[in-house]
Design an enzyme around this catalytic site. Structure first.
Site, PDB file in Angstrom:
ATOM      1  N   GLY A  29       0.824  -1.206   0.000  1.00 42.65           N
ATOM      2  CA  GLY A  29       0.000   0.000   0.000  1.00 42.65           C
ATOM      3  C   GLY A  29       0.849   1.243   0.000  1.00 42.65           C
ATOM      4  N   ASN A  30       0.217   2.371   0.219  1.00 39.34           N
ATOM      5  CA  ASN A  30       0.953   3.640   0.260  1.00 39.34           C
ATOM      6  C   ASN A  30       0.292   4.582   1.259  1.00 39.34           C
ATOM      7  OD1 ASN A  30      -1.047   5.437  -1.221  1.00 39.34           O
ATOM      8  ND2 ASN A  30      -0.736   3.809  -2.726  1.00 39.34           N
ATOM      9  N   ARG A  31       0.897   5.741   1.458  1.00 38.00           N
ATOM     10  CA  ARG A  31       0.490   6.648   2.527  1.00 38.00           C
ATOM     11  C   ARG A  31      -0.575   7.659   2.141  1.00 38.00           C
ATOM     12  NH1 ARG A  31       4.005   6.025   6.558  1.00 38.00           N
ATOM     13  NH2 ARG A  31       6.098   5.267   6.062  1.00 38.00           N
ATOM     14  N   SER A  32      -1.190   7.505   0.990  1.00 35.71           N
ATOM     15  CA  SER A  32      -2.198   8.486   0.586  1.00 35.71           C
ATOM     16  C   SER A  32      -3.349   8.507   1.597  1.00 35.71           C
ATOM     17  CB  SER A  32      -2.745   8.121  -0.792  1.00 35.71           C
ATOM     18  OG  SER A  32      -3.839   8.955  -1.101  1.00 35.71           O
TER      19      SER A  32
END
Ligand code: C5P
Length: 225
Positions: A29-32
């Site tokens: 995943g990512n930090r958005s």
């Protein structure tokens, strides 16, 4: 009061991050946080648009009033949702942080550590939703906006990467953010540049994500068919 310059228009905004499942308990995943995309959706609705918000994974955000929410957890799900909702839209803004890669296969059982072997992670590229939309836009004259989160210390580097990305993706407008420690992701404020395919370039000074959203719609409305 905000202008009602999106009255009678349908716009699609994507927001948040996608998650690519690795096994039953893990994902890439990512930090958005989704905050910039949610602000774009809220401001568009306030300016009179019918808004479809395609949301990946986000912080705990309230759906803005009057906005139709479609959830899409992975890049594949987001591609389907964006394509379906973009069919009749006047403008599409891809603010989501879509994973560029996904695991080649989804393990049915939890992946185990194994001796000194390297991690058994094989990745394949996801389709580029934005570039695909530009390629086969369902509606000529549709205004398509991309985002680019770029790392780099010098302002020139970030702009240079942004300009190259705009050309590569072929969208009408590209919002370029410098990202990194405390910048853009997981923060209430944002800043950057707005690059246009026709060569235009304007700086978006540090301000709330709602303010940035207004500036972005200000650039979209005169380009609408
Ligand atoms: O290439 P990069 O990921 O930096 O491009 C960012 C832009 O492209 C964003 O607008 C993002 O929503 C979009 N994107 C996409 N599909 C992908 C990756 C990024 O639509 N697989």
């Amino acid at each position: 009061a905000l202008p009602r310059d999106l009255e009678g228009r349908h716009v699609v905004v994507s927001a948040g991050g996608t998650r690519e499942n690795l096994d039953p308990v893990r994902y890439l995943g990512n930090r958005s946080s989704g905050r910039q995309g949610y602000a774009l959706a809220r401001v568009a609705a306030q300016r009179g648009a019918r808004v479809t918000l395609v949301a990946g994974h986000t912080a705990d955000l309230a759906t803005p009033a009057g906005v139709d929410l479609v959830t899409a957890g992975s890049a594949a799900a987001m591609e389907t949702a964006v394509r379906e909702s973009a069919a009749g839209a006047d403008a599409v803004v891809m603010a989501a942080a879509v994973a560029d890669f996904r695991p080649v296969d989804l393990a049915t059982d939890k992946i185990k550590r194994g001796g000194d072997e390297p991690a058994p992670l094989r990745l394949v590229q996801n389709p580029d939703i934005l570039a695909g939309l530009v390629r086969d836009t369902p509606r000529p004259g549709q205004v398509i906006v991309g985002f680019a989160a770029e790392t780099g210390d010098a302002e020139g580097d970030v702009l240079h990467h942004g300009r190259a990305k705009l050309t590569r993706k072929g969208c009408d407008l590209l919002v370029v953010n410098a990202v990194g420690e405390g910048k853009a992701f997981e923060t209430p404020d944002n800043a950057g540049w707005l690059l246009a395919r026709d060569g235009g370039e304007e700086e978006l000074p540090m301000g709330s994500k709602a303010l940035l959203a207004s500036r972005i719609w200000d650039a979209v409305t005169p380009r609408l068919a």
